[in-house]
Design an enzyme around this catalytic site. Structure first.
Site, PDB file in Angstrom:
ATOM      1  N   GLU A 263       0.821  -1.206   0.000  1.00 33.03           N
ATOM      2  CA  GLU A 263       0.000   0.000   0.000  1.00 33.03           C
ATOM      3  C   GLU A 263       0.860   1.264   0.000  1.00 33.03           C
ATOM      4  OE1 GLU A 263      -2.064  -2.903   2.925  1.00 33.03           O
ATOM      5  OE2 GLU A 263      -0.078  -2.591   2.046  1.00 33.03           O
TER       6      GLU A 263
ATOM      7  N   TRP B 244      19.848 -38.655 -13.557  1.00 36.36           N
ATOM      8  CA  TRP B 244      18.741 -37.853 -13.036  1.00 36.36           C
ATOM      9  C   TRP B 244      17.446 -38.562 -13.363  1.00 36.36           C
ATOM     10  CZ3 TRP B 244      20.018 -33.936  -9.947  1.00 36.36           C
ATOM     11  CH2 TRP B 244      21.260 -33.337 -10.095  1.00 36.36           C
TER      12      TRP B 244
ATOM     13  N   LEU C  71      21.970 -28.367  -1.864  1.00 35.17           N
ATOM     14  CA  LEU C  71      20.629 -27.878  -1.489  1.00 35.17           C
ATOM     15  C   LEU C  71      20.490 -26.362  -1.583  1.00 35.17           C
ATOM     16  CD1 LEU C  71      19.602 -30.121   1.565  1.00 35.17           C
ATOM     17  CD2 LEU C  71      19.012 -30.385  -0.857  1.00 35.17           C
TER      18      LEU C  71
ATOM     19  N   GLY D 152      14.863 -38.003   1.604  1.00 39.49           N
ATOM     20  CA  GLY D 152      14.481 -39.087   0.716  1.00 39.49           C
ATOM     21  C   GLY D 152      13.111 -39.686   1.026  1.00 39.49           C
TER      22      GLY D 152
END
Length: 371
Positions: A46, A164, A198, A297
């Site tokens: 705002e 992958w 990660l 996992g």
């Protein structure tokens, strides 16, 4: 309001632990100011819109995706800015569930003579701030279970090799998603087998960015009940912070080694010999973690599902058949004994990521929402 919602999406990730909000000021049929919530400490949506509009804000109509705040936090109340600017009408998508607001912002505006309408774009506004809403109503993070699997549900080959399962487009999407969440969690087996960093590594110009232009990095969380993470693990390196969640079954020497490697160590209660995941969520929620991405996992994902702690699922299905009864499955744990007990997602969306398919849905379970 559509424009305000579009602006709110631009604040996803960078606004946390504040909500991602978009605001648009309209006068004489044209937009005179707009904006979205800036990183913590910066102005709310705002205020950004009002500053852009200047004197044109007087007598204008404000469209905002969340009720303006009415309390002092890192910044002054937005209601004060709206009133000082002379805005005559406000359309807001929904009330702010934060106990400090929750209808009081609306009441403050109305008592000063501003006309307020509620409900435009509510469903989409709530979807944008699903993590904020859960955190403000339960104190817990919004839990997203994300995994990649073959058509037959495997997450790796029989040797354990998982690089992958999904294709390059899916991996590119995953790195963008990491920038939008506050924390990402894996189990210690993932650290030992894959040694992941990660971190979020999106393509240039993609994903949520810090003010310096670098990708926003989530807190990395490793669930390691007995203290098996090596000090050389890549998850302890790089530009992101790391939290290692353990129990008193780990040694003090190992905990000290983790701290010396730069990690924060949290010794939490145990459940069945492992870190109590409910306690982990309470710990993270108490440290302003609004959203948690569970990446694996299979045992950790299975435990989150078994305990009904998952709010949202992002499953990437690759057009691959792995086979082999010894090959790891994407979700392990105890699982459902009967099909009637199996978790069925709601509000399911399906999209293509290159040759892969992304299935997104919500668990819709009260246990998951209020765990």
């Amino acid at each position: 309001m559509e424009r305000a919602l579009s602006l709110a999406r631009q604040a996803l990730g960078t606004a946390s632990p504040n909500p991602a909000v978009g605001a648009v000021l309209v006068k004489g049929g044209r937009i005179v100011g707009e904006g979205f919530t800036q990183p913590p400490g910066g102005p709310h949506a705002e205020v950004v819109a009002i500053r852009q509009a200047g004197e044109a804000a007087r007598g204008a109509t404000l469209y905002v995706t969340l009720e303006p705040c009415c309390h002092h936090g890192r910044t002054p109340p937005c209601t004060e800015a709206v009133l000082a600017a002379g805005v005559r009408e406000v359309h807001l998508s929904h009330l702010d569930p934060d106990p400090h607001v929750n209808g009081r912002g609306k009441a403050e505006l109305e008592s000063a003579g501003v006309t307020v309408f509620v409900g435009e774009g509510e469903a989409e506004a709530r979807r944008i701030n699903e993590a904020y809403i859960k955190h403000r109503t339960t104190g817990l993070p919004f839990v997203i279970a994300k995994f990649a699997a073959s058509l037959d549900g495997k997450s790796a080959a029989t040797s354990g090799d998982s690089r992958w399962v999904s294709g390059p487009e899916s991996r590119r999407w995953a790195h963008c998603q990491r920038t939008l969440v506050d924390a990402i969690v894996v189990g210690v087996r993932t650290i030992l087998v894959d040694d992941p960093e990660l971190t979020a590594r999106p393509e240039p110009g993609e994903g949520a960015r810090q003010p310096d232009g670098e990708p926003r990095q989530p807190l990395r969380v490793v669930v390691d009940s007995r203290g098996r993470t090596p000090a050389s693990a890549r998850v302890l390196q790089g530009p992101a912070r790391t939290l290692v969640a353990t129990t008193d079954a780990s040694s003090e020497a190992w905990r000290r080694e983790m701290s010396e490697a730069g990690a924060e160590v949290a010794v939490l209660a145990a459940s069945e010999g492992r870190v109590d995941l409910g306690e982990l969520l309470r710990h993270l929620g108490g440290h302003d973690i609004l959203s948690l991405l569970v990446e694996g996992g299979g045992e950790l994902l299975g435990s989150f599902f078994d305990l009904r702690l998952v709010d949202k699922v992002q499953a990437i299905i690759a057009p691959t058949i792995i086979g082999g009864k010894e090959a790891p499955t994407a979700v392990a744990g105890r699982g459902a004994r009967r099909m009637a007990d199996a978790l069925r997602l709601r509000d399911v969306a399906v999209e293509r990521l290159g040759e892969d398919v992304l299935v997104t849905g919500y668990t819709g379970r009260e246990e998951g929402s209020g765990a």
